[in-house]
Design an enzyme around this catalytic site. Structure first.
Site, PDB file in Angstrom:
ATOM      1  CB  CYS A 190     -67.367 -47.344 -32.476  1.00 27.78           C
ATOM      2  SG  CYS A 190     -68.672 -47.562 -31.382  1.00 27.78           S
ATOM      3  CG  HIS A 244     -71.289 -44.858 -33.786  1.00 31.88           C
ATOM      4  ND1 HIS A 244     -70.603 -45.645 -33.681  1.00 31.88           N
ATOM      5  CD2 HIS A 244     -71.054 -43.935 -34.614  1.00 31.88           C
ATOM      6  CE1 HIS A 244     -69.853 -46.475 -34.648  1.00 31.88           C
ATOM      7  NE2 HIS A 244     -70.111 -45.298 -35.626  1.00 31.88           N
ATOM      8  CG  ASN A 299     -68.961 -43.594 -38.939  1.00 34.67           C
ATOM      9  OD1 ASN A 299     -68.653 -44.241 -38.040  1.00 34.67           O
ATOM     10  ND2 ASN A 299     -70.234 -43.854 -39.150  1.00 34.67           N
TER      11      ASN A 299
END
Length: 330
Positions: A140, A277, A297
Site C-alpha cells: 500500500c 494502511h 485506495n
C-alpha cells in the site's frame, strides 16, 4: 423502541429461515462473480462461514443506515470470504520506522492567510491515474507514494503517467517490499536514485523481486518531501488544496472499511493510533452536510465506490488520517 428491535432482528431471522435456498444461491453467484475457487470442501466451508458472517454484518449495518444511524452504506465485494484481520495482514502494509520523527527541515508550513476552497477533486483536474490493485502484497505504501508522485508530475509537466509501484517494492532498501513500508522512505529513494520508472517500463507483479530499475525507463524525479503537522486536519486541507494529492495513513482494520460502498465513512471504533494502511487523499468536500476527504485506495475498482472512499473530515482526525501525511517535492 420495540419496533426498532424487531427491525434489527429481521436480517438475522431471514438467514435462519432460508439457510439453504437463499444463501446457497447467493454464495454460488458471489463465487462466480469474483471467480473464487477453493482447494478443498473443508476450505470452502470455512470461507463460506466467514462470508455468511460478513453478509449478516452488511445487512444489519445497511438497515441501521436506512434508519439514520450511519452516514454510509456497505456492500458485499471480492473480500467477502476474508476476515478483517486477514485483510490487514495481507492487503495493507504500512510500517512506520521505529526511529521516525519529524524535523523542521521536512515540516510543511501551510499558508494560513489565503482561504482554501470549500472543495477540491483532483480527479476532475486530471491529476489522478486509474485505481490499481495491490493484491495480497503489503505494498500500500508504494501505491500511495506513486499516487502522490504522479500528481506532482502532472502539476509540473502537464503529463499524467502511471509510475511504477513495483520499482519501489523491489528497490527501496529501507522498506520491506510486500512485507510493508513507509512513504517518506519511498520519496527519499526516488530522490537518491534520481528517478523512478514508469509502470510500462517496470510493471507490477505483486511480489518481491530483485531490483531491476533501468534509467532508460525513468519517468519522474523527486527533490525530497514534506510532512504535514501531525494530526492537523486544517493543515492537511491546505496541503491538498495548494499542493495536490497527498499520501496519508489510516486505520483500515474494521469490517466497516472492508465493505464500504458509499456515503461518508465514520466509525467511532476506527483507531487513530492504529495506523496500518497507506492511501491517497485526492480531494475533499461535503456530502449531505458531512465533510469528507476523497480517498483513493489500492484494492481495485471492485472495492468501495469504484476504488474510492469518502472519509469523515474534521471529526477529531477520524482513523488518524492526518497523523502521517506527506508529499514529494518535485
Amino acid at each position: 423502541m420495540w419496533g426498532l428491535e424487531v427491525l434489527l432482528l429481521l436480517p438475522m431471522a431471514s438467514f435462519a429461515l432460508y439457510p439453504e435456498e437463499i444463501l446457497d444461491t447467493q454464495w454460488d453467484l458471489w463465487k462466480k462473480t469474483y471467480r473464487k475457487q477453493y482447494n478443498s470442501k473443508v476450505d470452502e466451508l470455512s470461507r463460506r462461514l466467514i462470508w455468511e458472517k460478513n453478509l449478516k454484518h452488511i445487512s444489519i449495518h445497511n438497515l441501521e443506515a436506512s434508519l439514520g444511524v450511519h452516514t454510509y452504506e456497505l456492500a458485499m465485494n471480492h473480500l467477502g470470504d476474508m476476515t478483517s484481520e486477514e485483510v490487514v495482514q495481507k492487503m495493507t502494509g504500512l510500517k512506520v520506522p521505529p526511529s521516525h520523527s519529524r524535523s523542521n527541515d521536512t515540516l510543511y508550513i501551510p499558508d494560513w492567510e489565503s482561504r482554501a476552497p470549500d472543495s477540491v477533486d483532483y480527479r476532475k483536474k486530471g491529476y489522478v491515474t486509474p485505481v490499481k490493485n495491490q493484491g495480497q502484497c503489503g505494498s500500500c505504501w508504494a501505491f500511495s507514494s506513486v499516487g502522490a508522485l504522479e500528481g506532482q508530475l502532472k502539476k509540473k509537466t502537464g503529463k499524467l503517467l502511471n509510475l511504477s509501484p513495483q520499482n519501489l517494492v523491489d528497490c527501496v532498501s529501507e522498506n520491506d517490499g510486500c512485507g510493508g513500508g513507509y512513504m517518506t522512505n519511498a520519496f527519499q529513494y526516488v530522490q537518491k536514485n534520481r528517478g523512478i520508472d514508469s509502470e510500462d517500463a517496470y510493471p507490477y507483479v505483486g511480489q518481491d523481486e530483485s531490483c531491476m530499475y533501468n534509467p532508460t525507463g525513468k519517468a519522474a524525479k523527486c527533490r525530497g518531501y514534506r510532512e504535514i503537522p501531525e494530526g492537523n486536519e486544517k493543515a492537511l486541507k491546505r496541503a491538498v488544496a495548494r499542493v495536490g494529492p497527498i499520501s496519508v495513513a489510516i486505520d483500515a482494520s474494521l469490517t466497516s472499511f472492508q465493505f464500504y460502498s458509499k456515503g461518508v465513512y465514520y466509525d467511532e471504533n476506527c483507531n487513530s493510533d492504529n495506523l496500518n494502511h497507506a492511501v491517497l487523499a485526492v480531494g475533499y468536500g461535503i456530502q449531505k452536510g458531512n465533510k469528507h476527504w476523497i480517498i483513493k485506495n489500492s484494492w481495485g475498482e471492485n472495492w468501495g465506490n469504484k476504488g474510492y472512499i469518502l472519509m469523515a473530515r474534521n471529526k477529531n482526525n477520524a482513523c488518524g488520517i492526518a497523523n502521517l501525511a506527506s508529499f514529494p517535492k518535485m
